[in-house]
Design an enzyme around this catalytic site. Structure first.
Site, short mmCIF file in Angstrom:
data_model
loop_
_atom_site.label_atom_id
_atom_site.label_comp_id
_atom_site.label_asym_id
_atom_site.label_seq_id
_atom_site.Cartn_x
_atom_site.Cartn_y
_atom_site.Cartn_z
N GLU A 196 -18.69 -10.34 -0.69
CA GLU A 196 -17.59 -10.60 -0.05
C GLU A 196 -16.16 -10.51 -1.09
O GLU A 196 -16.56 -11.01 -2.18
CB GLU A 196 -17.61 -12.28 0.11
CG GLU A 196 -16.13 -12.70 1.06
CD GLU A 196 -15.91 -13.99 0.90
OE1 GLU A 196 -16.66 -14.97 0.05
OE2 GLU A 196 -14.92 -14.35 1.53
N ILE A 209 -3.34 -4.32 -6.83
CA ILE A 209 -2.80 -3.32 -8.01
C ILE A 209 -1.61 -3.62 -8.27
O ILE A 209 -0.70 -4.17 -7.51
CB ILE A 209 -2.83 -1.82 -7.28
CG1 ILE A 209 -4.23 -1.57 -6.92
CG2 ILE A 209 -2.41 -0.98 -8.07
CD1 ILE A 209 -5.11 -1.15 -7.86
N GLN A 237 1.57 0.86 -7.23
CA GLN A 237 0.93 0.80 -5.90
C GLN A 237 1.09 2.16 -5.10
O GLN A 237 2.15 2.87 -5.65
CB GLN A 237 1.53 -0.29 -5.34
CG GLN A 237 0.87 -1.68 -5.47
CD GLN A 237 1.47 -2.80 -4.63
OE1 GLN A 237 2.16 -2.64 -3.81
NE2 GLN A 237 1.11 -4.03 -5.40
N VAL A 238 0.56 2.48 -4.36
CA VAL A 238 0.77 3.67 -3.32
C VAL A 238 0.77 5.04 -4.01
O VAL A 238 1.55 5.81 -3.99
CB VAL A 238 2.23 3.46 -2.69
CG1 VAL A 238 2.31 4.39 -1.42
CG2 VAL A 238 2.53 2.20 -2.24
N THR A 284 -7.36 2.91 -3.64
CA THR A 284 -8.31 3.99 -2.84
C THR A 284 -9.43 4.05 -3.98
O THR A 284 -10.64 3.88 -3.66
CB THR A 284 -7.87 5.28 -2.25
OG1 THR A 284 -6.75 4.79 -1.30
CG2 THR A 284 -8.98 5.91 -1.68
N VAL A 316 -4.41 -5.35 6.33
CA VAL A 316 -5.46 -4.84 7.35
C VAL A 316 -5.48 -3.30 7.29
O VAL A 316 -6.54 -2.64 7.15
CB VAL A 316 -5.19 -5.42 8.83
CG1 VAL A 316 -5.99 -4.69 9.37
CG2 VAL A 316 -5.66 -6.75 8.73
N1 ACO Z 1 -0.28 -1.83 4.56
C1 ACO Z 1 -0.36 -0.49 5.26
N2 ACO Z 1 -0.84 0.63 4.44
C2 ACO Z 1 -1.06 0.40 3.20
C3 ACO Z 1 -0.94 -1.13 2.51
C4 ACO Z 1 -0.63 -2.07 3.22
N3 ACO Z 1 -0.26 -3.10 2.67
N4 ACO Z 1 -1.30 -0.79 1.27
C5 ACO Z 1 -1.67 0.52 1.00
N5 ACO Z 1 -1.53 1.19 2.07
C6 ACO Z 1 -2.00 2.64 2.65
C7 ACO Z 1 -1.35 3.63 1.58
O1 ACO Z 1 0.09 3.64 2.24
C8 ACO Z 1 -2.30 4.69 1.64
O2 ACO Z 1 -2.29 5.33 2.77
P1 ACO Z 1 -2.61 7.10 2.67
O3 ACO Z 1 -3.94 7.18 2.22
O4 ACO Z 1 -2.54 7.49 4.16
O5 ACO Z 1 -1.29 7.66 2.02
C9 ACO Z 1 -3.55 3.82 1.69
O6 ACO Z 1 -3.38 2.63 2.22
C10 ACO Z 1 -4.16 3.72 0.03
O7 ACO Z 1 -3.11 3.60 -0.73
P2 ACO Z 1 -3.51 3.32 -2.18
O8 ACO Z 1 -2.29 4.18 -2.94
O9 ACO Z 1 -4.56 3.99 -2.67
O10 ACO Z 1 -3.35 1.67 -2.40
P3 ACO Z 1 -2.39 1.03 -3.44
O11 ACO Z 1 -2.72 1.32 -5.07
O12 ACO Z 1 -1.15 0.65 -2.97
O13 ACO Z 1 -3.47 -0.50 -3.21
C11 ACO Z 1 -3.36 -2.47 -2.38
C12 ACO Z 1 -3.32 -1.22 -2.05
C13 ACO Z 1 -4.54 -2.95 -3.06
C14 ACO Z 1 -3.48 -3.17 -1.10
C15 ACO Z 1 -1.85 -2.76 -2.75
O14 ACO Z 1 -1.01 -2.55 -2.10
C16 ACO Z 1 -1.71 -4.29 -3.36
O15 ACO Z 1 -2.11 -4.80 -4.38
N6 ACO Z 1 -1.06 -5.19 -2.52
C17 ACO Z 1 -0.68 -6.45 -2.58
C18 ACO Z 1 -1.96 -7.33 -2.89
C19 ACO Z 1 -2.83 -7.31 -1.43
O16 ACO Z 1 -1.98 -7.38 -0.38
N7 ACO Z 1 -4.03 -7.27 -1.36
C20 ACO Z 1 -4.97 -7.39 -0.33
C21 ACO Z 1 -5.04 -8.67 0.09
S1 ACO Z 1 -6.42 -9.09 1.11
C22 ACO Z 1 -7.66 -9.44 -0.03
O17 ACO Z 1 -7.37 -9.50 -1.20
C23 ACO Z 1 -9.07 -9.58 0.41
#
Ligand code: ACO
Length: 455
Positions: free
Chosen positions: A178, A184, A189-190, A195, A222
């Site tokens: 789980e 990140i 991010q982004v 990924t 999500v």
């Molecule tokens: N909503 C929609 N799309 C997203 C989001 C989001 N919140 N975050 C990333 N993506 C998309 C990106 O646009 C990308 O899309 P693409 O491949 O089509 O270009 C894809 O997901 C992967 O993006 P990455 O750059 O690899 O991800 P990133 O380094 O931004 O990390 C993460 C994603 C971990 C969610 C980061 O945004 C973050 O730390 N957010 C704040 C914390 C958070 O929300 N964590 C998850 C909570 S739920 C839990 O912890 C169980």
């Protein structure tokens, strides 16, 4: 799980970090200190090596036209570096190879390095998941039943900074883990690290012989989880997970079923092998790999479909009838070629077709004499109208003269819908080019109201 995805200004960041308390880093540098400029675009084109040998087509269709040749499947795909997911993967691999970014599995074994790294990760979670109670985050991150994949970045000074991670609890007997927290640092991010972090987490789960990852995803996350192969459909039997993980309000339980044949750290080579495989199979049934010599249009008066070498084998009866999106005022349309529409027209009752064309001609005459029709009587002449970029923007031009020519051909408009589609295309082009509210767009809409009442 509540979370906040944000791109705060520098000012806001500094404030958040002060509020965040102790330094978040392994080498006692803050995230902001570690902020690196966005990576430069890949300059060199490259091709990805497929993950395995690809079986070649058994009986490929060979060229049967003078001057025609076949393209290899590799050349049909061309370079891969322009694909966003490939260039990110390439960059990540290079960073890991150079050692500027590392992903480590860390558990609280009481050692100083583990505690320092877990502290850094805790600070990232506290900042990136501000709705999570801090004591709860601390408890789970340092819990000895949990482990974390931690992303560490090495600064030019040699110091290491925790830039993100994924904290999860493996349930060995139940065969799943789980994910409790995943984040990140906002400055990274982004850029693909989320990924990559998930890919490392999946590989770690495979090493632990876990078949599934489950998480209570925050609504905001999500979309991210979906892109990482998670689904809201839970296939893991309830007896394997119910009672083991907590349910929260406002979260979505999501699952990722792991495939042990997939190397999650190297998806592009796998996709490349699949693409090549598909192209090889296609060579047995399609001529898409054959390149035909061009035709000298200057020497020809109108081009018949059967004059185009690459279309000689097309079974025209199987081609769908044209819509307004097909065909332009080129020689192809006006030379009365053998087309699918012509084939359909031939099969139609000639009396019915003549009646349809007579009716359409009457409507077209009324449209042409309408007071709003004047801009649409002839094809747009960029020099005369000053619309020099018209044909760069409008890829399927349409006008009343072209419609008249198509009607005169006797085979093009085999039903009213195709006629209406051409008129609508003409109106849409006018609005697309001039913009809503422009007087030409208004004239187009007035004409549309008029012909809609007739058709
Ligand atoms: N909503 C929609 N799309 C997203 C989001 C989001 N919140 N975050 C990333 N993506 C998309 C990106 O646009 C990308 O899309 P693409 O491949 O089509 O270009 C894809 O997901 C992967 O993006 P990455 O750059 O690899 O991800 P990133 O380094 O931004 O990390 C993460 C994603 C971990 C969610 C980061 O945004 C973050 O730390 N957010 C704040 C914390 C958070 O929300 N964590 C998850 C909570 S739920 C839990 O912890 C169980």
């Amino acid at each position: 799980m509540p979370s906040k995805r944000k791109h705060p200004s520098t000012k806001q960041t500094a404030k958040t970090e002060q509020a965040g308390g102790p330094h978040a880093s392994v080498g006692f540098k803050t995230e902001a200190d570690a902020k690196t400029p966005p990576p430069e675009e890949e300059e060199e084109d490259f091709r990805v090596e497929p993950s395995c040998a690809v079986p070649r087509a058994r009986n490929p269709i060979e060229p049967d036209y003078p001057g025609a040749y076949t393209m290899t499947s590799e050349d049909m795909i061309g370079t891969d570096s322009h694909l966003a997911y490939v260039s990110r993967w390439h960059r990540m691999r290079e960073e890991e190879r150079r050692g500027s970014v590392t992903f480590r599995v860390v558990t609280n074994d009481g050692s100083r390095p583990a505690l320092v790294q877990l502290l850094g990760l805790k600070n990232v979670f506290v900042r990136q998941l501000p709705n999570m109670p801090r004591p709860y985050v601390v408890r789970l991150v340092f819990d000895r039943k949990h482990e974390s994949v931690i992303m560490v970045k090495k600064l030019p000074s040699g110091e290491e900074v925790v830039m993100g991670g994924c904290c999860y609890r493996p349930f060995g007997e139940q065969g799943f883990a789980e994910i409790a927290f995943l984040a990140i640092s906002h400055s990274e991010q982004v850029r693909g690290y989320g990924t990559r972090l998930m890919a490392h987490t999946k590989e770690r789960a495979k090493a632990l012989k876990l078949t599934h990852l489950l998480t209570c995803a925050d609504n905001n996350a999500v979309a991210y989880f979906k892109k990482q192969g998670f689904s809201k459909i839970i296939t893991l039997p309830p007896e394997r997970w119910q009672g083991y993980i907590k349910d929260y309000e406002g979260i979505v339980l999501m699952e990722c079923a792991l495939n042990f044949k997939v190397d999650y750290l190297n998806i592009p080579p796998l996709l490349k092998a699949q693409k090549l495989c598909l192209l090889e199979k296609l060579r047995e049934v399609s001529r898409s790999h054959i390149v035909y010599p061009g035709i000298d249009v200057k020497k020809m008066k109108g081009i018949r479909i059967e004059d185009i070498p690459g279309l000689r084998h097309v079974d025209l009866d199987k081609v769908p009838p044209p819509t307004a999106a097909h065909g332009t005022r080129s020689g192809v349309a006006s030379a009365k070629p053998l087309t699918a529409a012509a084939a359909i027209a031939r099969e139609r009752d000639p009396v019915q077709l003549a009646a349809l064309h007579k009716e359409l001609q009457q409507i077209l005459n009324q449209i042409k004499s309408h007071s709003s029709a004047w801009p649409f009587l002839e094809p747009v002449n960029p020099e005369e109208t000053g619309a020099y970029n018209y044909y760069e923007i409008i890829k399927n031009p349409m006008d009343l003269r072209t419609i008249q020519e198509r009607l005169d051909s006797g085979w093009y408009y085999v039903n009213r819908d195709i006629f209406l589609a051409d008129l609508n295309r003409m109106v849409k082009n006018a609005i697309d080019y001039n913009g809503p509210g422009h007087y030409i767009s208004e004239l187009a809409l007035s004409l549309q109201r008029f012909y809609s009442s007739k058709l």
